[in-house]
Design a protein around this motif. Sequence first.
Motif, PDB file in Angstrom:
ATOM      1  N   LEU A  69      72.189  88.891  27.801  1.00  0.00           N
ATOM      2  CA  LEU A  69      73.560  88.388  27.814  1.00  0.00           C
ATOM      3  C   LEU A  69      74.514  89.553  27.596  1.00  0.00           C
ATOM      4  O   LEU A  69      74.475  90.210  26.559  1.00  0.00           O
ATOM      5  CB  LEU A  69      73.762  87.332  26.723  1.00  0.00           C
ATOM      6  CG  LEU A  69      75.214  86.893  26.468  1.00  0.00           C
ATOM      7  CD1 LEU A  69      75.848  86.289  27.713  1.00  0.00           C
ATOM      8  CD2 LEU A  69      75.279  85.916  25.283  1.00  0.00           C
ATOM      9  N   ALA A  96      73.036  87.217  32.141  1.00  0.00           N
ATOM     10  CA  ALA A  96      74.228  86.376  32.029  1.00  0.00           C
ATOM     11  C   ALA A  96      75.398  87.235  31.567  1.00  0.00           C
ATOM     12  O   ALA A  96      75.201  88.293  30.965  1.00  0.00           O
ATOM     13  CB  ALA A  96      73.984  85.234  31.045  1.00  0.00           C
ATOM     14  N   GLY A 128      79.384  86.848  29.679  1.00  0.00           N
ATOM     15  CA  GLY A 128      80.379  86.000  29.041  1.00  0.00           C
ATOM     16  C   GLY A 128      81.319  86.859  28.223  1.00  0.00           C
ATOM     17  O   GLY A 128      81.117  88.064  28.070  1.00  0.00           O
ATOM     18  N   ALA A 138      74.297  83.064  34.689  1.00  0.00           N
ATOM     19  CA  ALA A 138      75.299  82.236  34.022  1.00  0.00           C
ATOM     20  C   ALA A 138      76.545  83.078  33.798  1.00  0.00           C
ATOM     21  O   ALA A 138      76.452  84.292  33.599  1.00  0.00           O
ATOM     22  CB  ALA A 138      74.789  81.694  32.687  1.00  0.00           C
ATOM     23  N   TYR A 163      74.035  79.717  27.746  1.00  0.00           N
ATOM     24  CA  TYR A 163      73.433  80.863  28.416  1.00  0.00           C
ATOM     25  C   TYR A 163      71.917  80.757  28.433  1.00  0.00           C
ATOM     26  O   TYR A 163      71.267  81.058  29.447  1.00  0.00           O
ATOM     27  CB  TYR A 163      73.879  82.161  27.727  1.00  0.00           C
ATOM     28  CG  TYR A 163      75.355  82.415  27.827  1.00  0.00           C
ATOM     29  CD1 TYR A 163      75.970  82.595  29.059  1.00  0.00           C
ATOM     30  CD2 TYR A 163      76.165  82.463  26.685  1.00  0.00           C
ATOM     31  CE1 TYR A 163      77.335  82.811  29.164  1.00  0.00           C
ATOM     32  CE2 TYR A 163      77.528  82.681  26.773  1.00  0.00           C
ATOM     33  CZ  TYR A 163      78.111  82.854  28.008  1.00  0.00           C
ATOM     34  OH  TYR A 163      79.460  83.061  28.104  1.00  0.00           O
ATOM     35  N   CYS A 172      69.700  80.260  31.991  1.00  0.00           N
ATOM     36  CA  CYS A 172      68.880  81.396  32.410  1.00  0.00           C
ATOM     37  C   CYS A 172      67.389  81.188  32.129  1.00  0.00           C
ATOM     38  O   CYS A 172      66.621  82.154  32.116  1.00  0.00           O
ATOM     39  CB  CYS A 172      69.382  82.669  31.726  1.00  0.00           C
ATOM     40  SG  CYS A 172      71.058  83.129  32.215  1.00  0.00           S
TER      41      CYS A 172
END
Length: 263
Positions: free
Chosen positions: A61, A135, A137, A159, A257, A261
Amino acid sequence: MLLRLAAVALVLCCCACGATHTKPAPAPEITSFVVQSKLMGEQLYGTLVTPSGGEKGRPLLVFLHGYGASPSGMLSPAFIAALRGLGDRAPVVVLPEGSVGWWHDRVEGPWGSYVLSEVIPTALARSGADSHRVAIGGISMGGFGSLDLGRIAAKRFCAVGGHSPAVFARGSSDISFAFDNAADFARHDLIGIARSHSPYRAPVWIDVGSQDLLRGAATTLAHELKADGADLTFHVWPGGHNGRYWDAHFAQYLAFYAKSCEP
């Protein structure tokens, strides 16, 4: 009969005691690293958060901080608790340094390309995370950055999430604060792009506080993406544009997330 009841009571008591004293998941390992950025022409820092049990094969992430914040400043107790709560499903988290560049390529520097071409490869090499499950964010300025990079490199991410994203509508007085000029804004006008089509291939999450001044633009973007048929989760929750709001929802963010994923 009395002996049998006593034995049952003892078993129940032992079970209850065992449940009460269940150990929490161990804390993740937090390490700092340096990126000798050729794109930015300077040395930049980042933070890697590795869940207990190792990092190899986990999703990665990329989490982008807000304006004036720092990578380590994102790691509140609520964030760490949410990551621990995911157990074996927890991703490795990389938090790059972004200064106040608004996470896109601009006169100040190629911040977007820096994330895609230098931060992500560095984090994957250091952690051994799954390169096919990445991912992205972020919060506020980072929320804009993640939504922008999530469309630019749509095939790259499993994501995409924008939490209280600093998205501006055309004509907003804040455009000059985040973009070099009108042409720079036009290249990254997320609402304008969404009016013609959804640029995302992965599940998208957008949330914003009910008292957040950015609520209007975030809501408009969400509605446009919904109209395009995007796989979108959208929430307006009580609260403003502050740490209390984000701390209250880190568990939901990270669960999104992790689920999006899954292999």
